[in-house]
Scaffold this active site. Structure first.
Site, PDB file in Angstrom:
ATOM      1  N   HIS A 119       0.863  -1.193   0.000  1.00 21.67           N
ATOM      2  CA  HIS A 119       0.000   0.000   0.000  1.00 21.67           C
ATOM      3  C   HIS A 119       0.897   1.239   0.000  1.00 21.67           C
ATOM      4  CE1 HIS A 119      -3.243   2.705   0.586  1.00 21.67           C
ATOM      5  NE2 HIS A 119      -3.983   2.013   1.410  1.00 21.67           N
ATOM      6  N   HIS A 156      -2.747   6.866  -0.758  1.00 23.86           N
ATOM      7  CA  HIS A 156      -3.746   7.414   0.170  1.00 23.86           C
ATOM      8  C   HIS A 156      -3.232   8.041   1.449  1.00 23.86           C
ATOM      9  CE1 HIS A 156      -6.723   4.400  -1.842  1.00 23.86           C
ATOM     10  NE2 HIS A 156      -6.444   5.443  -2.604  1.00 23.86           N
ATOM     11  N   TYR A 178      -0.882   7.123   3.568  1.00 20.12           N
ATOM     12  CA  TYR A 178      -0.303   6.292   4.620  1.00 20.12           C
ATOM     13  C   TYR A 178       1.224   6.385   4.534  1.00 20.12           C
ATOM     14  CZ  TYR A 178      -5.146   5.020   5.114  1.00 20.12           C
ATOM     15  OH  TYR A 178      -6.508   5.107   5.301  1.00 20.12           O
TER      16      TYR A 178
HETATM   17  C1  STR Z   1      -9.252   5.425   2.731  1.00 19.04           C
HETATM   18  C2  STR Z   1      -8.480   4.753   1.647  1.00 19.04           C
HETATM   19  C3  STR Z   1      -7.647   3.627   2.136  1.00 19.04           C
HETATM   20  O1  STR Z   1      -6.622   3.312   1.524  1.00 19.04           O
HETATM   21  C4  STR Z   1      -8.114   2.949   3.295  1.00 19.04           C
HETATM   22  C5  STR Z   1      -9.255   3.306   3.991  1.00 19.04           C
HETATM   23  C6  STR Z   1      -9.758   2.473   5.093  1.00 19.04           C
HETATM   24  C7  STR Z   1     -10.281   3.222   6.289  1.00 19.04           C
HETATM   25  C8  STR Z   1     -11.226   4.364   5.917  1.00 19.04           C
HETATM   26  C9  STR Z   1     -10.517   5.267   4.885  1.00 19.04           C
HETATM   27  C10 STR Z   1     -10.090   4.503   3.605  1.00 19.04           C
HETATM   28  C11 STR Z   1     -11.412   6.498   4.588  1.00 19.04           C
HETATM   29  C12 STR Z   1     -11.747   7.292   5.831  1.00 19.04           C
HETATM   30  C13 STR Z   1     -12.440   6.406   6.844  1.00 19.04           C
HETATM   31  C14 STR Z   1     -11.567   5.209   7.145  1.00 19.04           C
HETATM   32  C15 STR Z   1     -12.255   4.531   8.319  1.00 19.04           C
HETATM   33  C16 STR Z   1     -12.767   5.747   9.149  1.00 19.04           C
HETATM   34  C17 STR Z   1     -12.534   6.973   8.289  1.00 19.04           C
HETATM   35  C18 STR Z   1     -13.819   6.039   6.321  1.00 19.04           C
HETATM   36  C19 STR Z   1     -11.302   4.031   2.806  1.00 19.04           C
HETATM   37  C20 STR Z   1     -13.558   8.091   8.491  1.00 19.04           C
HETATM   38  O2  STR Z   1     -14.717   7.887   8.686  1.00 19.04           O
HETATM   39  C21 STR Z   1     -13.065   9.481   8.467  1.00 19.04           C
END
Ligand code: STR
Length: 366
Positions: A182, A185, A187
């Site tokens: 990954h 996004h 991270y």
């Molecule tokens: C963003 C893209 C990614 O690579 C991984 C994730 C998983 C967790 C997600 C995140 C997402 C988007 C924001 C989220 C989060 C869990 C809680 C957070 C939805 C899809 C919020 O609600 C702000």
């Protein structure tokens, strides 16, 4: 509405994949704490989706420190390997293929889920204003501001690279068909790449060579741990998710993909900006990506089957990954092929909870 290319098999690494309708990595936050073990329901959930040409799992921690969300699973100890083996066996028994997506969540994490209770590591101490998901006393998912990060020391960077390599060995042992790094996004790997979050003045910051170093060293370590035919990477060029990338730089993104290309990986997975409200790729940018990368390109982000089919035919991508549609439709590939309408999605059960909204979406009636 017959599709000419979506259901053509695809050669990737040393393997043949039965179609080009893939399942995107999807965080569901149902792992068991303590231990960050995949839930037993995950075997059923993934096996239900074995009709996909490839399943890419939910993002999975490479270490205790990599954790950022309560309920995301790990792949850093033998118990987790045993649990994941049940899942890969279940998918293989249904004729599917599955790779595990490996992450370190970096600045999205929170001190309460860090092993030592300290602030999470990132490239620097830049606070971008992002939220994570923890669990309350009853185990319900709750949204919380992430903790301001601290810069990783050189020893910690070395450890992150070693952790990706070890998780890759565990992935092989657990019966996965490969690993997806990954790198997208906002991270950790992306935080090192993005100028906005990387203010370092050592070998890991400054020039594009230095900002790409963590990503490329992670790739090399994973390739060493398994081989290039079983390693893919996901990046999100020109996206701004988690407030990390600020400003578009096509030239730098193309350079980065050229460096990735030198490693000969199984695939490049592009998470396009559309899904998070960003500006769609231009045709020129798609051309640049295709020219920079020789092997398979998987695209994701608000795709329809029609858009995927036309971009595959135009030669810009080779496969498409569907996210939310795969949550709601265990037999998505079969439905697309037959032109059957899709189920309604229930976003309130996307993150956390039990089998509701997880393993209980209906298959089409035969
Ligand atoms: C963003 C893209 C990614 O690579 C991984 C994730 C998983 C967790 C997600 C995140 C997402 C988007 C924001 C989220 C989060 C869990 C809680 C957070 C939805 C899809 C919020 O609600 C702000």
């Amino acid at each position: 509405m017959a599709y000419a290319t979506l259901f053509q098999p695809l050669e990737m690494g040393n393997e043949t994949f039965k179609n080009r309708v893939f399942m995107a990595p999807l965080t569901r936050l149902r792992a068991i704490e303590p231990g960050d073990m995949p839930n037993i329901l995950a075997a059923e959930y993934y096996a239900q989706r074995a009709g996909a040409g490839l399943i890419i799992t939910e993002a999975t921690q490479v270490s205790l420190q990599a954790k950022g969300y309560a309920g995301a699973p790990g792949l850093h100890d033998e118990n987790q390997v045993t649990a994941w083996k049940v899942i890969t066996d279940a998918v293989h028994a249904k004729g599917g293929k599955i790779v595990v997506q490996l992450w370190h969540t970096g600045l999205v994490s929170h001190k309460s889920v860090q092993p030592d209770g300290k602030a999470p590591i990132s490239a620097s101490d830049v606070k971008v204003g992002v939220r994570t998901s923890l669990r309350d006393a009853l185990g319900q998912a709750i949204r919380v501001d992430s903790t301001t990060p601290r810069p990783a020391s050189l020893e910690e960077i070395k450890q992150v690279i070693a952790d990706f390599a070890q998780a890759t060995k565990y992935a092989k042992e657990a019966g996965f068909d490969g690993v997806e790094i990954h790198g997208a996004h906002g991270y950790l790997i992306h935080e090192f790449w993005a100028e906005h979050t990387n203010k370092r003045d050592d070998n890991y910051g400054g020039s594009r060579e230095n900002r790409a170093r963590l990503m490329l060293e992670v790739i090399d370590a994973c390739v060493d741990a398994w081989d290039k035919d079983h390693i893919g990477i996901r990046i999100s060029p020109l996206g701004t998710f988690n407030n990390v990338e600020v400003g578009y730089n096509e030239e730098e993104a193309t350079w980065l993909v050229e460096q990735i290309n030198k490693r000969g990986l199984m695939y490049l997975h592009l998470s396009e900006p559309d899904w998070a409200g960003g500006t769609p790729y231009s045709t020129e940018f798609r051309q640049k990506m295709r020219q920079a990368f020789d092997n398979t390109i998987i695209a994701a982000g608000g795709y329809t089957p029609e858009k995927a089919e036309s971009l595959i035919e135009a030669g810009y991508i080779d496969a498409v990954a569907f996210g939310r549609d795969y949550i709601a439709n265990p037999d998505l590939a079969e439905r697309i092929e037959k032109g059957v309408a899709l189920n309604k999605q229930h976003p309130e059960t996307f993150y956390g909870g039990d089998r509701k909204g997880y393993t209980d979406y209906l298959f089409m009636s035969k």
